[in-house]
Write a protein that holds these residues in place. Sequence first.
Motif, PDB file in Angstrom:
ATOM      1  N   SER A 111       0.828  -1.073   0.419  1.00 32.12           N
ATOM      2  CA  SER A 111       0.154  -0.139  -0.137  1.00 32.12           C
ATOM      3  C   SER A 111       0.787   1.755   0.145  1.00 32.12           C
ATOM      4  CB  SER A 111      -1.191  -0.166   1.094  1.00 32.12           C
ATOM      5  OG  SER A 111       0.061   0.375   2.575  1.00 32.12           O
ATOM      6  N   GLY A 112       0.256   2.314  -0.458  1.00 34.22           N
ATOM      7  CA  GLY A 112       0.749   3.586  -0.680  1.00 34.22           C
ATOM      8  C   GLY A 112       1.888   3.827  -1.471  1.00 34.22           C
ATOM      9  N   ARG A 113       1.767   5.294  -2.313  1.00 37.17           N
ATOM     10  CA  ARG A 113       2.752   5.773  -2.724  1.00 37.17           C
ATOM     11  C   ARG A 113       3.965   4.838  -3.304  1.00 37.17           C
ATOM     12  NH1 ARG A 113       5.415  10.102  -5.447  1.00 37.17           N
ATOM     13  NH2 ARG A 113       4.729  11.058  -7.201  1.00 37.17           N
ATOM     14  N   PRO A 114       5.004   5.389  -4.491  1.00 33.34           N
ATOM     15  CA  PRO A 114       6.113   4.120  -3.829  1.00 33.34           C
ATOM     16  C   PRO A 114       7.012   5.768  -4.430  1.00 33.34           C
ATOM     17  CG  PRO A 114       5.123   3.891  -5.805  1.00 33.34           C
ATOM     18  CD  PRO A 114       4.129   4.595  -5.524  1.00 33.34           C
ATOM     19  N   ARG A 115       8.272   5.207  -3.721  1.00 31.77           N
ATOM     20  CA  ARG A 115       8.848   6.706  -3.281  1.00 31.77           C
ATOM     21  C   ARG A 115       9.278   7.512  -4.046  1.00 31.77           C
ATOM     22  NH1 ARG A 115      11.076   6.271   1.740  1.00 31.77           N
ATOM     23  NH2 ARG A 115      13.160   6.972   1.275  1.00 31.77           N
ATOM     24  N   LYS A 116       9.953   8.419  -4.491  1.00 36.22           N
ATOM     25  CA  LYS A 116      10.140   9.726  -5.236  1.00 36.22           C
ATOM     26  C   LYS A 116      11.621   9.917  -5.311  1.00 36.22           C
ATOM     27  CE  LYS A 116       8.900  13.799  -7.653  1.00 36.22           C
ATOM     28  NZ  LYS A 116       8.281  14.397  -8.552  1.00 36.22           N
ATOM     29  N   MET A 117      12.386   9.174  -4.431  1.00 38.77           N
ATOM     30  CA  MET A 117      13.844   8.857  -4.382  1.00 38.77           C
ATOM     31  C   MET A 117      13.893   8.141  -4.537  1.00 38.77           C
ATOM     32  SD  MET A 117      17.314  11.094  -3.325  1.00 38.77           S
ATOM     33  CE  MET A 117      16.186  12.464  -2.928  1.00 38.77           C
ATOM     34  N   THR A 118      15.132   7.763  -5.766  1.00 41.84           N
ATOM     35  CA  THR A 118      15.930   6.327  -6.135  1.00 41.84           C
ATOM     36  C   THR A 118      17.123   5.874  -4.989  1.00 41.84           C
ATOM     37  OG1 THR A 118      16.513   7.433  -7.873  1.00 41.84           O
ATOM     38  CG2 THR A 118      14.123   6.168  -8.397  1.00 41.84           C
ATOM     39  N   GLU A 119      17.237   4.581  -5.243  1.00 38.82           N
ATOM     40  CA  GLU A 119      18.808   4.672  -4.322  1.00 38.82           C
ATOM     41  C   GLU A 119      19.738   5.251  -5.596  1.00 38.82           C
ATOM     42  OE1 GLU A 119      19.451   0.541  -3.638  1.00 38.82           O
ATOM     43  OE2 GLU A 119      18.247   0.474  -3.378  1.00 38.82           O
ATOM     44  N   TRP A 120      19.690   5.528  -6.206  1.00 40.55           N
ATOM     45  CA  TRP A 120      20.712   6.591  -7.672  1.00 40.55           C
ATOM     46  C   TRP A 120      20.384   8.350  -6.616  1.00 40.55           C
ATOM     47  CZ3 TRP A 120      20.004  10.122 -11.498  1.00 40.55           C
ATOM     48  CH2 TRP A 120      20.938   9.712 -12.471  1.00 40.55           C
ATOM     49  N   GLY A 121      19.623   8.281  -7.021  1.00 41.76           N
ATOM     50  CA  GLY A 121      18.911   9.841  -6.275  1.00 41.76           C
ATOM     51  C   GLY A 121      19.665  10.068  -5.000  1.00 41.76           C
ATOM     52  N   GLN A 122      19.730   9.108  -3.956  1.00 39.78           N
ATOM     53  CA  GLN A 122      19.756   9.665  -2.578  1.00 39.78           C
ATOM     54  C   GLN A 122      21.492   8.890  -3.109  1.00 39.78           C
ATOM     55  OE1 GLN A 122      18.088   5.743  -0.714  1.00 39.78           O
ATOM     56  NE2 GLN A 122      16.222   7.298   0.454  1.00 39.78           N
ATOM     57  N   SER A 123      21.627   8.758  -3.423  1.00 41.06           N
ATOM     58  CA  SER A 123      23.629   8.472  -3.238  1.00 41.06           C
ATOM     59  C   SER A 123      24.810  10.072  -3.674  1.00 41.06           C
ATOM     60  CB  SER A 123      24.249   7.204  -3.870  1.00 41.06           C
ATOM     61  OG  SER A 123      23.391   7.335  -5.433  1.00 41.06           O
ATOM     62  N   ILE A 124      23.923  10.441  -5.131  1.00 35.33           N
ATOM     63  CA  ILE A 124      23.924  11.649  -5.416  1.00 35.33           C
ATOM     64  C   ILE A 124      23.512  12.887  -4.077  1.00 35.33           C
ATOM     65  CG2 ILE A 124      23.128  13.608  -6.942  1.00 35.33           C
ATOM     66  CD1 ILE A 124      22.778  11.667  -9.220  1.00 35.33           C
ATOM     67  N   LEU A 125      21.991  12.544  -3.430  1.00 32.05           N
ATOM     68  CA  LEU A 125      21.997  13.602  -2.331  1.00 32.05           C
ATOM     69  C   LEU A 125      22.816  13.412  -1.614  1.00 32.05           C
ATOM     70  CD1 LEU A 125      19.832  15.677  -1.002  1.00 32.05           C
ATOM     71  CD2 LEU A 125      18.848  13.106  -0.238  1.00 32.05           C
ATOM     72  N   LYS A 126      23.466  12.608  -1.115  1.00 31.55           N
ATOM     73  CA  LYS A 126      24.533  12.554   0.345  1.00 31.55           C
ATOM     74  C   LYS A 126      25.929  12.955  -0.474  1.00 31.55           C
ATOM     75  CE  LYS A 126      24.170   8.651   2.446  1.00 31.55           C
ATOM     76  NZ  LYS A 126      24.236   7.713   2.799  1.00 31.55           N
ATOM     77  N   ARG A 127      26.076  12.660  -1.229  1.00 30.91           N
ATOM     78  CA  ARG A 127      27.478  13.127  -2.150  1.00 30.91           C
ATOM     79  C   ARG A 127      27.348  15.191  -1.890  1.00 30.91           C
ATOM     80  NH1 ARG A 127      27.904  12.169  -7.607  1.00 30.91           N
ATOM     81  NH2 ARG A 127      27.630   9.809  -6.960  1.00 30.91           N
ATOM     82  N   THR A 128      26.457  15.635  -2.079  1.00 33.40           N
ATOM     83  CA  THR A 128      25.907  16.570  -2.364  1.00 33.40           C
ATOM     84  C   THR A 128      26.392  17.177  -0.876  1.00 33.40           C
ATOM     85  OG1 THR A 128      24.413  16.659  -4.320  1.00 33.40           O
ATOM     86  CG2 THR A 128      24.469  18.684  -3.415  1.00 33.40           C
ATOM     87  N   VAL A 129      25.677  16.767  -0.713  1.00 32.78           N
ATOM     88  CA  VAL A 129      25.530  17.377   1.629  1.00 32.78           C
ATOM     89  C   VAL A 129      26.769  17.557   2.350  1.00 32.78           C
ATOM     90  CG1 VAL A 129      24.335  16.789   3.833  1.00 32.78           C
ATOM     91  CG2 VAL A 129      23.114  16.844   1.660  1.00 32.78           C
ATOM     92  N   ARG A 130      27.151  16.064   1.732  1.00 32.99           N
ATOM     93  CA  ARG A 130      28.896  15.294   2.496  1.00 32.99           C
ATOM     94  C   ARG A 130      29.800  17.142   1.726  1.00 32.99           C
ATOM     95  NH1 ARG A 130      29.228   9.388   2.973  1.00 32.99           N
ATOM     96  NH2 ARG A 130      28.328   9.105   5.056  1.00 32.99           N
TER      97      ARG A 130
END
Length: 127
Positions: A50-69
Amino acid sequence: MQTASTNIGERLCNKSIRDISWLLNIPRSTVSRIITKWKHLGTTAIQPPSGRPRKMTEWGQSILKRTVRRSHQLSAEPIAKDLQTWCGLQMSPTTVRRERNGMGFHGRAAATKPYITKCNASSDAMV
């Protein structure tokens, strides 16, 4: 699933959960769970999540983590714009904030520390 259909068939023949458990040699809790699922859903098949699928993929999360670091002082708005230009992910700053907080990066102001002069340092050393 042969057991589930047999289970429900026995239940429709007015057999008790204990009798069905003994006939099929499966635990009573399993029989009860199958019957409850069939009563509520009308089927014993596996249901889609149930529920909506996540907007952020694992690839997007790794890019976000790299950007924030790389630049930890950026706010969520420029990060959302960067993700849109680099990855093509159309994402709101709120989603970026939520994902960033989920990764353990929280926006907090640094503690202000007083400037220590020679006079302050010498008085601290005496104490």
